[in-house]
Structure formats: structure tokens, C-alpha cells
Design a protein around this motif. Structure first.
Motif, PDB file in Angstrom:
ATOM      1  N   UNK A 243       0.826  -1.209   0.000  1.00 55.35           N
ATOM      2  CA  UNK A 243       0.000   0.000   0.000  1.00 55.35           C
ATOM      3  C   UNK A 243       0.860   1.260   0.000  1.00 55.35           C
ATOM      4  N   UNK A 244       1.983   1.219   0.729  1.00 60.47           N
ATOM      5  CA  UNK A 244       2.908   2.348   0.734  1.00 60.47           C
ATOM      6  C   UNK A 244       3.433   2.611  -0.676  1.00 60.47           C
ATOM      7  N   UNK A 245       3.813   1.561  -1.386  1.00 67.05           N
ATOM      8  CA  UNK A 245       4.330   1.725  -2.739  1.00 67.05           C
ATOM      9  C   UNK A 245       3.245   2.204  -3.694  1.00 67.05           C
ATOM     10  N   UNK A 246       2.029   1.752  -3.523  1.00 66.85           N
ATOM     11  CA  UNK A 246       0.943   2.222  -4.383  1.00 66.85           C
ATOM     12  C   UNK A 246       0.756   3.733  -4.233  1.00 66.85           C
ATOM     13  N   UNK A 247       0.791   4.230  -3.011  1.00 66.72           N
ATOM     14  CA  UNK A 247       0.679   5.681  -2.783  1.00 66.72           C
ATOM     15  C   UNK A 247       1.825   6.421  -3.456  1.00 66.72           C
ATOM     16  N   UNK A 248       3.016   5.862  -3.352  1.00 60.56           N
ATOM     17  CA  UNK A 248       4.190   6.487  -3.961  1.00 60.56           C
ATOM     18  C   UNK A 248       4.065   6.551  -5.482  1.00 60.56           C
TER      19      UNK A 248
ATOM     20  N   UNK B 227       8.366  15.074  -4.527  1.00 60.78           N
ATOM     21  CA  UNK B 227       9.383  14.162  -5.054  1.00 60.78           C
ATOM     22  C   UNK B 227      10.154  13.489  -3.924  1.00 60.78           C
ATOM     23  N   UNK B 228      10.500  14.250  -2.879  1.00 57.71           N
ATOM     24  CA  UNK B 228      11.249  13.662  -1.761  1.00 57.71           C
ATOM     25  C   UNK B 228      10.356  12.756  -0.911  1.00 57.71           C
ATOM     26  N   UNK B 229       9.068  13.087  -0.791  1.00 52.82           N
ATOM     27  CA  UNK B 229       8.142  12.196  -0.093  1.00 52.82           C
ATOM     28  C   UNK B 229       8.059  10.853  -0.816  1.00 52.82           C
ATOM     29  N   UNK B 230       7.999  10.893  -2.138  1.00 52.42           N
ATOM     30  CA  UNK B 230       7.977   9.644  -2.913  1.00 52.42           C
ATOM     31  C   UNK B 230       9.259   8.840  -2.680  1.00 52.42           C
ATOM     32  N   UNK B 231      10.395   9.540  -2.613  1.00 54.81           N
ATOM     33  CA  UNK B 231      11.658   8.846  -2.382  1.00 54.81           C
ATOM     34  C   UNK B 231      11.641   8.145  -1.025  1.00 54.81           C
ATOM     35  N   UNK B 232      11.132   8.821   0.004  1.00 50.56           N
ATOM     36  CA  UNK B 232      11.050   8.207   1.333  1.00 50.56           C
ATOM     37  C   UNK B 232      10.141   6.984   1.315  1.00 50.56           C
ATOM     38  N   UNK B 233       8.996   7.094   0.656  1.00 48.30           N
ATOM     39  CA  UNK B 233       8.068   5.964   0.594  1.00 48.30           C
ATOM     40  C   UNK B 233       8.664   4.795  -0.180  1.00 48.30           C
ATOM     41  N   UNK B 234       9.413   5.099  -1.234  1.00 45.82           N
ATOM     42  CA  UNK B 234      10.081   4.028  -1.976  1.00 45.82           C
ATOM     43  C   UNK B 234      11.048   3.266  -1.077  1.00 45.82           C
ATOM     44  N   UNK B 235      11.847   4.005  -0.301  1.00 39.04           N
ATOM     45  CA  UNK B 235      12.812   3.363   0.568  1.00 39.04           C
ATOM     46  C   UNK B 235      12.161   2.579   1.691  1.00 39.04           C
TER      47      UNK B 235
END
Length: 529
Positions: free
Chosen positions: A368-373, A403-411
Motif C-alpha cells: 500500500x505504501x508503494x501504491x501511494x508512492x 518528489x522527496x516524499x515519494x523517495x522516502x516511501x520508496x525506501x
């Protein structure tokens, strides 16, 4: 001879050796008692030995090895990852008499790297069986240093050869990583140790990419001097990784040890030769369980390629970010690293809870985290940003905060996916860890290679759609295996199995769902009246 009156009636005879016969064994002393009225407690041959505690300057050796392994990955693999995250943008910036980079050349080099890794994962167990785990992991770190050195003066042939050498090095290191985590863990500490290793390893994403961000901050392009300084520092860090791996408390050469169990001491483990290791790996890859987990292996490879290079390249090619776009490639790595560290420490703290309640809730949360990202990346970045510099925008004006929020969620999501899978493989296949991690990393590298190849032609929305579509079967395949092995490890299944295999076993007349106190030592000794 010992007599009945020499022993208290209500106290079991644990050490009946008479004075002057201390050299006799406990069992022969027990058998020397000629009175049948004295109860004897005779240890079964199946009674497990306590695990040997090894210390190094008052530090538990197993825990020290986990720390050294994490630090070695932080230096060596971390330097490689920092280089890989900027590789496509860096190669595109080099245009001189020696080298003419293109906007997608980095994807091709990474595809070569991952394709070679896939082969290394299959042959890795055999190589480890020949030269030993410690020499293998140090040799792999040397390969990483050789690859990073090719960026000091890029030449097409050395870049391609370096990418191939890198694949062998990284492949061998990751095969041995699973072995070292498992050999230094117990069933109860596997989740904790995996989380600690992962957090230490991913710390390099923060430090390495912060260095890259500061070096490129305010620059619209990467000049030769800046490139040389960046990769010279990364080369030095990778050499530190070689030194750290050399400090692992393990013989330099020799055969891989089997992981410790309650029944065996660490020096009694068997080993496989190179041919048997290769055959065992191929047979292991054919198991039904591995085919069920195949979608998860592939997804982890695909999403790894996305956050390692594709997403950062999209940021660097989006001209609407202005003068900070080149440095955003490094800042992206910083936030990915923060997400990885946060996820690793969270799982380390929740290791015992996950061991009791299963790993499927973590996988569902990570999906679910990755889907949001992926949705936020679709809204924030231009569709053609993976393919070259673009002045376009997506549904929203490109925003560096999103963009940085997406990077955090990806990690964060990547940390949960990998930690849960590695802990699961280590627990379920403790005596086949090298083969299990080789199969996992092989299919992950296949996913990597395919993803980098289609990244040279596919627009961003289609890449995000493939990530979403591949995540669903990945999660459900893991759920199936987790639920199956969770049942097989349950007390209800153990009683059912014992009842079917032992005709004299009497099932207690109570529901299997009732809380009960299980005496784990009841069947480890034999009471003889």
C-alpha cells in the motif's frame, strides 16, 4: 556399588558416581545402580546441546559479525548504489574526445550489470563452496572498487567491462550475505539481526547521496572536476568496505558452515562441494515454493531498478525543477536511505511481534505504501522524464517536496519487502540459505535486467503501471507461503503430525484453540522407574 539407602527417595539420581570414580560417564554410573526402586532420570540422546556462546573482547561474536556485515555493506555496496543512482545522469554529461554519453546509456550498463548478477547468483554457491564465504565476499568488494574506478576517466569499453565485473562482485556478495546473517542468528534473533543489518547497510544511502547532493548543489551540469572528486571519494569508501569484510570473524578459506541449531555445535556442520552446491541450487529453484514466491522475487527486482536509477534520473531530466535538478538526484538518494533506515529499525523493533503474528501484515502495508508512492510520482513527474531532458509537466507542476516524499516511501516500502522476505527465507530454509538467497537474487536480477531494458523506451506512466500490476501477485504469493509455514510451525500441526506418526500418542481431550502451557522439555528425557 550404590545402595538404595544412600540416595533420598524423592530426589532423582543425577550424579550417582561414587567417590574415586569421577572419570566414569554419567550414563554408566546410572546403569551401575542395582536397585530398581530408585527413580533414575536418563538423558535422551536427542537432548539438544546448548548453543555455544562465543565472545570477542566481551562482545558476542555472532552480533559482532552482523555489525561488521552491515558496515561492510554500508561502505562497499553503499558506494556502488550511490554511483548507480547517478550513473545515467553522469554518463549523459560526459561528452569529449574519449567518450560520448547518451541519455539512456546508464540503463544499458545497469542491464549488463544485473544480467551478469543473475548468472553469478546461480554459480555463486559453487564459487563459495570452492573459496569459502569470507574470501568470496572480500573478492566481491574488490570487483565493486574496480567498477567505481572506471568513472574517473569514462571510456566506453571500460564502462561496459566494469559493469560486467560489478555484476559478478555484487552477485557473490549478496549470495554470501544470506549465509552470514543466518549463521549468526537464531530463530528468535533472525528478524532483529536482519533489521539491524539492513539499517546499517542503507545508512550509506544517506551519507553517500548527501555528499553527492552537496557537490552538485547549484550546478546545472556535471563538470569533469566534480565527477572526478565524487567518484574518487566513492572509490575510497568502497576500499573501506574491503577492509571491513576482512574483519569478519570467520576462516578466510574453507567450506561454508551450516547454520547452528539446538542439536549441533558450530564446528560440526557439514558442507557441500561446488558440484553439489550447483545441483542443490538448481533443484532448490525447481521447488513449488520457489515458483509461488517467483512474482515477489521479480517485483523486488523491478522496484529496485526503479528507485536505484530510474526515479532519480526522472528528477535529473525534469527541467522544471530548475537549477537544483542535478542535485535532486543525490537528495533523492538521501530520502530513499532515510526510508530504508526507518523501515529497517521499525522491523528490528517489531521482530518478536512479527515472529509471533506473521510477516504478511508487513508485506500488505509495504504494498500500500508503494501504491501511494507510484500515484504521487504519476502526478508529479513528466511522462517522458525517464528518456531525456524535458520541459514538460504532468498533472501537477513538478514539486520537490512531493518528489522527496515519494523517495522516502520508496525506501520504506523496499525495506519492508526485503526484510520480511529475507527473514522468512532464513527461518524456513536454515540449512539451505545459500541456495535460497541465490534463487531469490537470481530472479530479482532478471527483474532488474528487464526493467532497465524497458526503461530505455517506456514512458513513466507505463512503468508505474507495470509496478502496480506486478506487486499484487507478489504479495499474494508471499501470503500463501507465510500462511502455510505458519500453520506447519503451529502447535496444532505438531500434535496432528505426532498423532499420525505415533500410534501410542493420546490426543488431549481439549480444543486446539484453548490456551495451554507447552512443556518443551517433556519429550527430551526418559523417566525410568
Amino acid at each position: 556399588m550404590a545402595h538404595k539407602e544412600d540416595v533420598e527417595e524423592d530426589e532423582p539420581l543425577l550424579n550417582p558416581n561414587p567417590v574415586g570414580q569421577e572419570d566414569r560417564s554419567l550414563l554408566s554410573s546410572m546403569n551401575s545402580v542395582d536397585s530398581v526402586d530408585v527413580p533414575l532420570l536418563i538423558a535422551s540422546q536427542d537432548l539438544p546441546k546448548p548453543r555455544q556462546q562465543r565472545k570477542f573482547f566481551c562482545i558476542d561474536v555472532e552480533f559482532l559479525n552482523i555489525i561488521l556485515l552491515g558496515l561492510g555493506f554500508m561502505f562497499s555496496i553503499g558506494a556502488y548504489q550511490t554511483a548507480a543512482m547517478a550513473q545515467t545522469v553522469v554518463l549523459n554529461s560526459v561528452k569529449d574526445d574519449w567518450f560520448q554519453g547518451t541519455s539512456t546509456m546508464g540503463y544499458i550498463c545497469l542491464a549488463i550489470n544485473c544480467g551478469t548478477q543473475a548468472v553469478a547468483y546461480l554459480l555463486g554457491p559453487s564459487i563459495v563452496a570452492i573459496i569459502g564465504p569470507k574470501l568470496a565476499i572480500v573478492g566481491g568488494a574488490v570487483c565493486i572498487s574496480l567498477f567505481i574506478s572506471t568513472f574517473l576517466r569514462p571510456i566506453a569499453i571500460t564502462i561496459y567491462i566494469g559493469s560486467s565485473i560489478l555484476g559478478w562482485g555484487v552477485g557473490i556478495i549478496w549470495v554470501v550475505q544470506g549465509y552470514f546473517v543466518t549463521i549468526n542468528s537464531t530463530k528468535s534473533t533472525n528478524g532483529r539481526n536482519t533489521g539491524i543489518f539492513w539499517a546499517l547497510y542503507q545508512t550509506s544511502l544517506v551519507t553517500g547521496n548527501m555528499f553527492y547532493f552537496l557537490m552538485l548543489h547549484g550546478q546545472e551540469s556535471i563538470d569533469p572536476t566534480t565527477r572526478f572528486i565524487v567518484f574518487a571519494v566513492l572509490l575510497g569508501v568502497s576500499v573501506l568496505g574491503i577492509v571491513t569484510f576482512s574483519l569478519l570473524v570467520h576462516p578466510w578459506t574453507g567450506k561454508p558452515l551450516r547454520p547452528p541449531t539446538e542439536e549441533t555445535e558450530i564446528d560440526e556442520f557439514e558442507y557441500q562441494g561446488p558440484k553439489q552446491a550447483l545441483v542443490a541450487t538448481l533443484k532448490f529453484a525447481m521447488k513449488k515454493e520457489m515458483w509461488i514466491l517467483l512474482p515477489m522475487f521479480l517485483y523486488i527486482g523491478i522496484e529496485l531498478s526503479f528507485w536505484v536509477n530510474v526515479y532519480g534520473t526522472c528528477l535529473g531530466y525534469t527541467l522544471r525543477f530548475g537549477i537544483i535538478r542535478e542535485s535532486l538526484v543525490g537528495l533523492n538518494g538521501v530520502f530513499v536511505g532515510i526510508g530504508e533506515i526507518t523501515g529497517g529499525f521499525a522491523l528490528g523493533l517489531l521482530g518478536k511481534w512479527s515472529h509471533r503474528n506473521g510477516k504478511d501484515p508487513g508485506i500488505l502495508f509495504a504494498m500500500l505504501i508503494h501504491f501511494c508512492c507510484f500515484y504521487l510520482a504519476f502526478l508529479n513527474l513528466p511522462a517522458d522524464s525517464p528518456l531525456g531532458k524535458t520541459p514538460e509537466k504532468s498533472l501537477l507542476e513538478p514539486n520537490e517536496d512531493i518528489a522527496m516524499l515519494c523517495a522516502f516511501l520508496l525506501g520504506f516500502g523496499d525495506a519492508v519487502w526485503n526484510n520480511q522476505l529475507m527473514a522468512f527465507l532464513g527461518i524456513v530454509y536454515p540449512h539451505e540459505t545459500v541456495a535460497a538467497f541465490a534463487v531469490y537474487q537470481f530472479w530479482g536480477s532478471i527483474g532488474n535486467t528487464v526493467a532497465y531494458l524497458y526503461s530505455t523506451v517506456l514512458l513513466l506512466p507505463y512503468q508505474l503501471l507495470l509496478l502496480v500490476v506486478s506487486a499484487v501477485p507478489a504479495a499474494f504469493g508471499f501470503f500463501m507461503e507465510e500462511w502455510k509455514w505458519g500453520f506447519l510451525d503451529s502447535e496444532a500441526y505438531k500434535r496432528l503430525h505426532r498423532k499420525n506418526s505415533d500410534p501410542d500418542f493420546n490426543e488431549p481431550e481439549r480444543s486446539i484453540y484453548e490456551p495451554q502451557c507447552v512443556d518443551h522439555h517433556a519429550d527430551q528425557s526418559l523417566i525410568i522407574p
